[in-house]
Design a protein around this motif. Structure first.
Motif, PDB file in Angstrom:
ATOM      1  N   PHE A 147      -7.068  -6.103  -0.994  1.00 19.56           N
ATOM      2  CA  PHE A 147      -8.889  -5.499  -1.065  1.00 19.56           C
ATOM      3  C   PHE A 147      -9.444  -5.096   0.602  1.00 19.56           C
ATOM      4  O   PHE A 147      -9.416  -3.748   1.168  1.00 19.56           O
ATOM      5  CB  PHE A 147      -9.612  -7.000  -1.142  1.00 19.56           C
ATOM      6  CG  PHE A 147     -10.652  -6.569  -0.542  1.00 19.56           C
ATOM      7  CD1 PHE A 147     -10.902  -5.717  -1.586  1.00 19.56           C
ATOM      8  CD2 PHE A 147     -11.546  -7.260   0.283  1.00 19.56           C
ATOM      9  CE1 PHE A 147     -12.708  -5.309  -1.494  1.00 19.56           C
ATOM     10  CE2 PHE A 147     -13.076  -6.743   0.098  1.00 19.56           C
ATOM     11  CZ  PHE A 147     -14.122  -5.898  -0.253  1.00 19.56           C
ATOM     12  N   MET A 148      -8.744  -5.949   1.842  1.00 20.59           N
ATOM     13  CA  MET A 148      -8.365  -5.306   3.068  1.00 20.59           C
ATOM     14  C   MET A 148      -7.144  -4.417   2.689  1.00 20.59           C
ATOM     15  O   MET A 148      -8.276  -3.649   4.159  1.00 20.59           O
ATOM     16  CB  MET A 148      -8.349  -6.226   3.887  1.00 20.59           C
ATOM     17  CG  MET A 148      -9.317  -7.768   4.081  1.00 20.59           C
ATOM     18  SD  MET A 148     -10.587  -7.379   3.906  1.00 20.59           S
ATOM     19  CE  MET A 148     -10.645  -6.983   6.031  1.00 20.59           C
ATOM     20  N   PHE A 149      -6.419  -4.095   2.378  1.00 27.32           N
ATOM     21  CA  PHE A 149      -5.653  -2.744   2.621  1.00 27.32           C
ATOM     22  C   PHE A 149      -6.713  -1.660   2.106  1.00 27.32           C
ATOM     23  O   PHE A 149      -6.627  -0.776   2.647  1.00 27.32           O
ATOM     24  CB  PHE A 149      -4.349  -2.993   1.618  1.00 27.32           C
ATOM     25  CG  PHE A 149      -3.490  -2.335   1.856  1.00 27.32           C
ATOM     26  CD1 PHE A 149      -2.703  -0.969   2.481  1.00 27.32           C
ATOM     27  CD2 PHE A 149      -3.692  -1.821   0.114  1.00 27.32           C
ATOM     28  CE1 PHE A 149      -2.270  -0.145   1.693  1.00 27.32           C
ATOM     29  CE2 PHE A 149      -3.051  -0.715  -0.508  1.00 27.32           C
ATOM     30  CZ  PHE A 149      -2.434   0.565   0.386  1.00 27.32           C
ATOM     31  N   ASN A 150      -6.392  -1.838   1.069  1.00 32.94           N
ATOM     32  CA  ASN A 150      -7.725  -0.556   0.398  1.00 32.94           C
ATOM     33  C   ASN A 150      -8.546   0.111   1.294  1.00 32.94           C
ATOM     34  O   ASN A 150      -9.308   0.780   1.751  1.00 32.94           O
ATOM     35  CB  ASN A 150      -8.420  -1.474  -0.938  1.00 32.94           C
ATOM     36  CG  ASN A 150      -7.300  -0.871  -2.164  1.00 32.94           C
ATOM     37  OD1 ASN A 150      -6.434   0.160  -1.491  1.00 32.94           O
ATOM     38  ND2 ASN A 150      -7.091  -1.491  -3.406  1.00 32.94           N
ATOM     39  N   LEU A 151      -9.256  -1.286   1.738  1.00 28.99           N
ATOM     40  CA  LEU A 151     -10.991  -0.509   2.651  1.00 28.99           C
ATOM     41  C   LEU A 151     -10.500  -0.114   3.715  1.00 28.99           C
ATOM     42  O   LEU A 151     -11.099   0.900   4.090  1.00 28.99           O
ATOM     43  CB  LEU A 151     -11.850  -2.180   2.662  1.00 28.99           C
ATOM     44  CG  LEU A 151     -12.875  -2.301   2.919  1.00 28.99           C
ATOM     45  CD1 LEU A 151     -13.782  -1.883   1.377  1.00 28.99           C
ATOM     46  CD2 LEU A 151     -13.330  -3.632   2.926  1.00 28.99           C
ATOM     47  N   ALA A 152      -9.239  -0.551   4.436  1.00 24.16           N
ATOM     48  CA  ALA A 152      -8.904   0.127   5.649  1.00 24.16           C
ATOM     49  C   ALA A 152      -8.926   1.540   5.073  1.00 24.16           C
ATOM     50  O   ALA A 152      -8.832   2.758   5.524  1.00 24.16           O
ATOM     51  CB  ALA A 152      -7.611  -0.485   6.116  1.00 24.16           C
ATOM     52  N   ILE A 153      -8.097   2.230   3.748  1.00 23.95           N
ATOM     53  CA  ILE A 153      -7.860   3.418   3.830  1.00 23.95           C
ATOM     54  C   ILE A 153      -9.150   3.942   3.156  1.00 23.95           C
ATOM     55  O   ILE A 153      -9.268   5.009   4.139  1.00 23.95           O
ATOM     56  CB  ILE A 153      -7.151   3.110   2.427  1.00 23.95           C
ATOM     57  CG1 ILE A 153      -5.874   3.302   2.856  1.00 23.95           C
ATOM     58  CG2 ILE A 153      -6.529   5.217   1.741  1.00 23.95           C
ATOM     59  CD1 ILE A 153      -4.314   2.875   1.512  1.00 23.95           C
ATOM     60  N   MET A 154     -10.172   3.712   3.172  1.00 21.86           N
ATOM     61  CA  MET A 154     -11.114   3.991   2.557  1.00 21.86           C
ATOM     62  C   MET A 154     -12.326   4.250   3.940  1.00 21.86           C
ATOM     63  O   MET A 154     -12.610   5.339   4.013  1.00 21.86           O
ATOM     64  CB  MET A 154     -12.137   3.508   1.791  1.00 21.86           C
ATOM     65  CG  MET A 154     -11.693   3.159   0.346  1.00 21.86           C
ATOM     66  SD  MET A 154     -11.199   4.652  -0.399  1.00 21.86           S
ATOM     67  CE  MET A 154     -12.979   5.651  -0.640  1.00 21.86           C
ATOM     68  N   SER A 155     -12.459   3.350   4.963  1.00 25.97           N
ATOM     69  CA  SER A 155     -13.147   3.521   6.011  1.00 25.97           C
ATOM     70  C   SER A 155     -12.405   4.589   6.574  1.00 25.97           C
ATOM     71  O   SER A 155     -13.273   5.182   7.073  1.00 25.97           O
ATOM     72  CB  SER A 155     -13.354   2.283   6.599  1.00 25.97           C
ATOM     73  OG  SER A 155     -12.650   1.961   8.000  1.00 25.97           O
ATOM     74  N   ARG A 156     -11.006   4.782   6.586  1.00 22.57           N
ATOM     75  CA  ARG A 156     -10.893   5.493   7.417  1.00 22.57           C
ATOM     76  C   ARG A 156     -10.972   7.258   7.583  1.00 22.57           C
ATOM     77  O   ARG A 156     -11.408   8.115   7.974  1.00 22.57           O
ATOM     78  CB  ARG A 156      -9.210   5.299   8.111  1.00 22.57           C
ATOM     79  CG  ARG A 156      -8.605   3.869   8.669  1.00 22.57           C
ATOM     80  CD  ARG A 156      -7.374   3.505   8.800  1.00 22.57           C
ATOM     81  NE  ARG A 156      -6.648   5.205   9.864  1.00 22.57           N
ATOM     82  CZ  ARG A 156      -5.470   5.809   9.784  1.00 22.57           C
ATOM     83  NH1 ARG A 156      -4.385   4.461   9.638  1.00 22.57           N
ATOM     84  NH2 ARG A 156      -5.003   6.193  10.508  1.00 22.57           N
ATOM     85  N   MET A 157     -10.752   7.237   5.754  1.00 19.23           N
ATOM     86  CA  MET A 157     -10.766   7.868   4.967  1.00 19.23           C
ATOM     87  C   MET A 157     -12.444   8.818   4.929  1.00 19.23           C
ATOM     88  O   MET A 157     -12.668  10.375   5.318  1.00 19.23           O
ATOM     89  CB  MET A 157     -10.376   8.549   3.677  1.00 19.23           C
ATOM     90  CG  MET A 157      -8.793   8.443   3.412  1.00 19.23           C
ATOM     91  SD  MET A 157      -8.810   8.913   1.625  1.00 19.23           S
ATOM     92  CE  MET A 157      -9.629   9.745   0.992  1.00 19.23           C
ATOM     93  N   LEU A 158     -12.832   7.861   4.865  1.00 16.12           N
ATOM     94  CA  LEU A 158     -15.032   8.006   4.921  1.00 16.12           C
ATOM     95  C   LEU A 158     -15.247   8.397   6.331  1.00 16.12           C
ATOM     96  O   LEU A 158     -16.245   9.395   6.531  1.00 16.12           O
ATOM     97  CB  LEU A 158     -15.435   7.212   4.675  1.00 16.12           C
ATOM     98  CG  LEU A 158     -14.994   7.242   2.789  1.00 16.12           C
ATOM     99  CD1 LEU A 158     -15.576   5.436   2.318  1.00 16.12           C
ATOM    100  CD2 LEU A 158     -15.829   8.491   1.896  1.00 16.12           C
TER     101      LEU A 158
END
Ligand code: HEM
Length: 512
Positions: free
Chosen positions: A196-207
């Motif tokens: 979950f944290m891994f996905n969130l990190a990706i989304m947070s950097r992309m967004l």
């Protein structure tokens, strides 16, 4: 000579008798036609079958803790297209591949709107956030921006470096925990939380151009606050709120959900304001200059100045759009494939996935049995529509139970068994063409981020299996694993999945 026409007068008794006999002959025929018309219309007006509603609580009494499971058992009684009453709301549920195809393809445009749920009003910028936006120009434009700017094949390729860096960091941290224990047995890791944290990190950097999942004194939110906000935002649209079912009771906020919605909206608003200010302050100097990429906030800020847009992008539009936000044999087969195709000296890259059919089959099987969203986000009927002989009324809430379709015994042999082999050599995809497998939905309201979602899921799973042997902690047996989903905005294991990773590749590959 007498004109025969002039003899046909109204007061001529022989003429009236003839008229009466014609009428007497045709009347039953006319009545028959009239009643057939009424009867046929009445059949046309029949709603889909379903349980009889009673009083105010109407069918809510039939719903257990897991909505998708309750709806599946009701559909076994009433059929794959059924109608229920949630308070004053008419809810139509599709639970078979055929019905899903009718709702999402044949009559796609009729069911392309969303019901005005309280969560999408109070926590999501008054229906501006795309999943809750009604069908219309704002939704169309937002979707276009996502498809052409953030999630286009070109942007996904540009952002691959973020996914690679985050995947490396995840694998490194897993390696660290596998070596952190002083005893011979490694420390179990809470895999779901890590992912979950891994996905969130990706989304947070992309967004947002920044990782908000790690402690940083310059960040306006702590990782804990950030994940709590995201959890609430996912969960709230999935709750069954009495105010959605009986709108005139909404003001009482009987379950306290509206209070939660408003509280999370306040927090996310503060966060978005901060992110927008940061981006405006940096101006053209990108937060991630080295890769020359724009994050979505940059893109949206540029678009806000575009006078040609159909719907003017206001600050709330921008903030709303930022919100995007058990089998050893199977593992053995997957690692055999990985060793054969990739080899033990490198990690799996996204471009390798096409050559890994067994990994693709595992992802499909996971999504069949455990779709991240058990029910598609609710659709709304924009007009009356006749579907499979039943009439669905305008404004009905329309739900497709993808979880039930994934376990339909008429579609799948041994539907509750985890068996990726069922997909090997088959042309079944997960991107909306095959209505028996719909983790991302299909049609106009299909998930806009499916390509990104699939890339992340496939390459992460491949690398987790390539990089580690996975064991259950201590004396835990595979039978003890709880695979039950909890209903909410996003499904998740009810109990945390604790597993022990053991590296299987040369150790130098695990360094950052
Ligand atoms: C494995 C990952 C994902 C899964 C399984 C998934 C699944 C879904 C589903 C089932 C829907 C509702 C479809 C419908 O109502 O018919 C949806 C909608 C949506 N998804 Fe995803 N999603 C995933 C990842 C993503 C990502 C990464 C993004 C964005 C970057 C995203 C953005 C959206 C949006 C904006 C909508 C609303 C579309 C609309 O209403 O027009 N999703 N998703």
């Amino acid at each position: 000579m007498e004109d025969p026409a002039s003899s046909a007068t109204a007061d001529n008794p022989s003429n009236s008798t003839r008229s009466y006999s014609i009428l007497a002959f045709f009347l039953p025929v006319l009545l028959l036609l009239y009643y057939r018309h009424i009867f046929r219309n009445k059949i046309n007006l029949l709603p889909p079958p379903g349980p009889k509603p009673w009083h105010l609580i109407v069918n809510l009494n039939l719903i257990g803790q897991n909505l998708h499971v309750s709806l599946q058992s009701l559909s076994q009684k009433y059929g794959p297209l059924m109608q229920l009453k949630f308070g004053l709301e008419t809810v139509v549920v599709g639970s078979s591949a055929e019905v899903a195809e009718l709702l999402l393809k044949t009559y796609d445009v009729t069911f392309a709107s969303r019901p005005p749920l309280l969560a999408w009003k109070h926590a999501n910028y008054n229906y501006l956030v795309m999943p809750g936006a009604p069908y219309g120009p704002h939704w169309r434009q937002t979707r276009k921006i996502y498809m052409t700017q953030l999630l286009s094949p070109k942007s996904l390729a540009q952002f691959e470096y973020i996914r690679i860096e985050e995947r490396k960091a995840l694998l490194f941290k897993l390696y660290k925990s596998s070596t952190s224990s002083s005893s011979s047995s490694s420390t179990p890791v809470h895999l779901k939380e890590r992912l979950f944290m891994f996905n969130l990190a990706i989304m947070s950097r992309m967004l947002f151009g920044k990782r908000y999942t790690e402690e940083d004194e310059n960040n306006i939110v702590t990782p804990k606050q950030f994940t709590e906000i995201v959890d609430e935002l996912f969960l709230l649209p999935g709750v069954l709120d009495i105010g959605d079912a009986i709108p005139w009771l909404a003001f009482l906020d009987l379950q306290g959900n509206i209070k939660r919605m408003k509280a999370v909206k306040k927090k996310i608003d503060k966060f978005y304001e901060h992110v927008l200010h940061e981006h405006e302050r940096h101006g053209k100097r990108k937060l991630f200059k080295e890769h020359g990429t724009n994050d979505i906030v940059d893109v949206l800020l540029q678009l806000a100045d575009d006078p040609t847009l159909e719907v003017k992008l206001e600050r709330d539009h921008i903030k709303a759009s930022m919100q995007l936000l058990k089998n050893p044999e199977v593992i053995q087969k997957a690692t055999d494939e990985l060793d054969r195709v990739i080899g033990r000296n490198k990690w799996v890259e996204e471009k390798d996935i096409v050559n890994l059919p067994y990994i693709q089959a595992i992802v499909k099987e996971v999504m069949r049995l455990h779709p991240p969203l058990t029910l598609l986000a609710p659709h709304k009927a924009r007009e009356n529509c006749k579907v499979a002989g039943s009439n669905i009324l305008k404004n009905s809430r329309v739900i497709v139970n993808v979880w039930a379709i994934g376990r339909d015994p008429t579609l799948w042999e041994k539907p509750n068994e985890f068996c990726p082999e069922r997909f090997v050599g088959k042309e079944i995809d997960v991107v909306g063409h095959n209505f028996e497998l719909l983790p991302f939905g299909s049609g106009r309201r299909m998930c806009v981020g499916y390509a990104l979602g699939l890339k992340i899921v496939q390459s992460t799973l491949a690398n987790l299996l390539h990089g580690f042997e996975w064991k259950l902690p201590g004396d835990m047996k595979k039978e003890d694993l709880d695979m039950e989903e909890r209903f909410g905005g996003r499904t998740s294991r009810k109990n945390p999945l604790l597993v022990v990773p053991k590296p299987r590749l040369p150790l130098d590959l695990y360094s950052l």
